[in-house]
Design an enzyme around this catalytic site. Structure first.
Site, PDB file in Angstrom:
ATOM      1  N   CYS A   1       0.796  -1.233   0.000  1.00 14.04           N
ATOM      2  CA  CYS A   1       0.000   0.000   0.000  1.00 14.04           C
ATOM      3  C   CYS A   1       0.826   1.279   0.000  1.00 14.04           C
ATOM      4  O   CYS A   1       0.310   2.345  -0.336  1.00 14.04           O
ATOM      5  CB  CYS A   1      -0.941   0.012   1.204  1.00 14.04           C
ATOM      6  SG  CYS A   1      -1.671  -1.588   1.575  1.00 14.04           S
TER       7      CYS A   1
ATOM      8  N   HIS B   1      -3.217   7.707   6.292  1.00 11.97           N
ATOM      9  CA  HIS B   1      -3.388   6.450   5.558  1.00 11.97           C
ATOM     10  C   HIS B   1      -4.865   6.073   5.584  1.00 11.97           C
ATOM     11  O   HIS B   1      -5.439   5.742   4.551  1.00 11.97           O
ATOM     12  CB  HIS B   1      -2.511   5.381   6.200  1.00 11.97           C
ATOM     13  CG  HIS B   1      -2.482   4.086   5.460  1.00 11.97           C
ATOM     14  ND1 HIS B   1      -2.067   3.982   4.151  1.00 11.97           N
ATOM     15  CD2 HIS B   1      -2.830   2.823   5.844  1.00 11.97           C
ATOM     16  CE1 HIS B   1      -2.152   2.716   3.751  1.00 11.97           C
ATOM     17  NE2 HIS B   1      -2.609   1.997   4.769  1.00 11.97           N
TER      18      HIS B   1
ATOM     19  N   HIS C   1      -9.397   2.304  -1.425  1.00 13.85           N
ATOM     20  CA  HIS C   1      -7.959   2.092  -1.235  1.00 13.85           C
ATOM     21  C   HIS C   1      -7.320   1.752  -2.576  1.00 13.85           C
ATOM     22  O   HIS C   1      -7.534   0.672  -3.125  1.00 13.85           O
ATOM     23  CB  HIS C   1      -7.755   0.953  -0.236  1.00 13.85           C
ATOM     24  CG  HIS C   1      -6.361   0.828   0.269  1.00 13.85           C
ATOM     25  ND1 HIS C   1      -5.267   1.420  -0.348  1.00 13.85           N
ATOM     26  CD2 HIS C   1      -5.855   0.168   1.351  1.00 13.85           C
ATOM     27  CE1 HIS C   1      -4.176   1.130   0.322  1.00 13.85           C
ATOM     28  NE2 HIS C   1      -4.498   0.369   1.359  1.00 13.85           N
TER      29      HIS C   1
END
Length: 486
Positions: free
Chosen positions: A197, A332, A371
């Site tokens: 990520c 995040h 995401h």
């Protein structure tokens, strides 16, 4: 006894050598060390046809959720597998179409190429155009290319029974960067990064470091992520990390998982001193970056609050700034019950209790886009640059009530479901951006506004696109990988 004539001759030779060295040093620029980095161009592709900064900023200000049901045509040729998997997410428009002729590819070669590579070629072209360059003309050679991109697990599901040379060069993260460098003639180094990520923000970190070391005079940095088969979704679903309702509710009491998204973006980076010298338009400035690792935590994929705190502090040190100068933290913010409270505790420790009581606004673009995984960090970084420029904090989509497991005691950290002005009389002028990888690699970047006196860069809309002649470029074969296990 030394010969006086020999000694005099030696001294004269040393003087000449010293003069020559001095002359050469004056002719050759010294290697840059440290210093801020200007963002002079952006190319991007996000859901709902968002292809420039104007459209992106409008969606953010409206607090829009770009998460929808997967289009039915996107499920081919894995229809049966998708029937039992989550199909909510944010999806770019027609990722299997491409203009092979424009980039000099034979149709067969374009069909074999991972669509993530193709998207990056287009985004690179547009980023250079946005920076005021002619992508089809003469470009600098000393340009580095740094792309965050996940491994081949999705596109490998399309692998033919007989692998040909086109396929051999069609996959693999490093090839995405290499293709850009090859097409545009860049010689400043090219690399792909897969830290899960945090991949795209890690790519930005390395691009900034290369510019500061003088390895290149310009850099393209960012990342890309597309969902091209059910394989990766099936794996992620087994972890229990995905939201059953298909909404990302970062830091909210209802947070129950994240939602996958697609997109890609590249920034054009240049040393600020060089950008000012060349009268470039500047969108914003990167002041500091840092990368670290969770090392041992409660589990291999479990986040480590101490490591997150340290990476923020390291970025502050790299930027030479103090916690009170950070007015916005683009988190995040995955919207998971485990990750959100851990990240919030790191934000409180690194910034919230050390900034003299000043307000600290916190946002998370995953609430809008889902995401984007390997492209998540650069999506947040572009958002932060726009917030710094406009002095506005867009609403945190889906935010209603703070997660009761988040303790903000001793801080003035603010989450808001509404747009709020970013008052410099209250909050600091800079923004921090966090991106944490499931493999434990954390990245943080600190950005600020363009210096006064540099040419203004409009939020977007000034890219002159060539009018892509996109044609369907899905592989001519069906996937032959085993069916996804249920």
């Amino acid at each position: 006894m030394d010969d006086p004539d020999s000694t005099a001759a030696l001294r004269a030779a040393l003087r000449r050598a010293t003069a020559t060295i001095k002359e050469l040093r004056e002719q050759s620029p010294s290697t840059p060390v440290g210093g801020p980095i200007a963002v002079i161009g952006v190319g991007l592709r996000f859901a709902d046809g968002i292809e420039d900064l104007d459209a992106y900023w409008a969606a953010l200000r409206a607090g829009r959720s770009l998460i929808t049901d997967m289009p039915r045509h996107r499920r081919w040729p894995f229809e049966d597998e998708w029937d039992y998997l989550p199909t909510r997410g944010s999806f770019v428009t027609d990722p299997l179409s491409f203009d092979p002729g424009f980039f000099g590819f034979a149709p067969k070669a374009a069909q074999a190429m991972d669509p993530q590579h193709r998207l990056m070629l287009e985004v690179a072209w547009e980023a250079l155009a946005h920076a005021g360059m002619d992508p089809n003309g003469e470009l600098p050679e000393s340009v580095g290319t740094y792309v965050g991109i996940a491994g081949r697990q999705d596109y490998a599901a399309w692998e033919p029974e007989q692998v040909d040379p086109h396929w051999a060069l069609a996959i693999g993260g490093g090839f995405a960067a290499g293709r850009i460098a090859y097409h545009f003639g860049f010689s400043g180094g090219a690399a792909g990064f897969d830290t899960a990520c945090s991949s795209s923000l890690v790519a930005v970190h390395h691009a900034v470091a290369a510019l500061r070391r003088g390895e290149s005079d310009l850099a393209l940095a960012g990342g890309v992520s597309l969902m091209l088969s059910p394989r990766s979704t099936a794996v992620i679903q087994q972890t229990g990390a995905m939201a059953p309702d298909g909404l990302c509710k970062a830091f909210d009491a209802r947070a129950n998982g994240y939602v996958r998204g697609e997109g890609g973006a590249l920034l054009v980076l240049k040393r600020l001193a060089d950008a000012v010298r060349d009268n470039d338009r500047v969108l914003g400035v990167i002041h500091g970056t840092a990368v670290n690792q969770d090392a041992r935590s409660s589990g291999f994929t479990a986040p480590n609050a101490e490591a997150q705190r340290r990476v923020i502090e390291a970025a502050l040190a790299d930027a030479g700034c103090k916690p009170e100068e950070i007015g916005l933290l683009e988190a995040h913010g995955t919207g998971t019950s485990l990750g959100d409270p851990i990240e919030a505790s790191a934000i409180v420790a690194a910034l919230g209790t050390r900034n003299g009581g000043k307000p600290l606004h916190v946002g998370a673009v995953k609430a809008n886009l889902g995401h984007l995984e390997a492209a998540a960090g650069v999506a947040g970084l572009i958002k932060a640059l726009l917030c710094v420029r406009e002095r506005t904090v867009p609403p945190l989509a889906h935010f209603q009530t703070l997660n009761p497991r988040i303790d903000l005691e001793g801080s003035d950290i603010r989450f808001s479901g509404h747009e709020v002005p970013w008052s410099l009389e209250e909050a600091g002028p800079l923004a921090g951006v966090s991106s944490f990888g499931a493999i434990g690699t954390n990245a943080h970047v600190i950005v600020g506004p363009a210096p006064e006196g540099t040419p203004a860069l409009p939020p977007g809309g000034d890219i002159q696109r060539p009018g892509w002649n996109r044609i369907p470029c899905a592989p001519a074969f069906l996937g032959t990988a085993p069916r996804v296990p249920r």
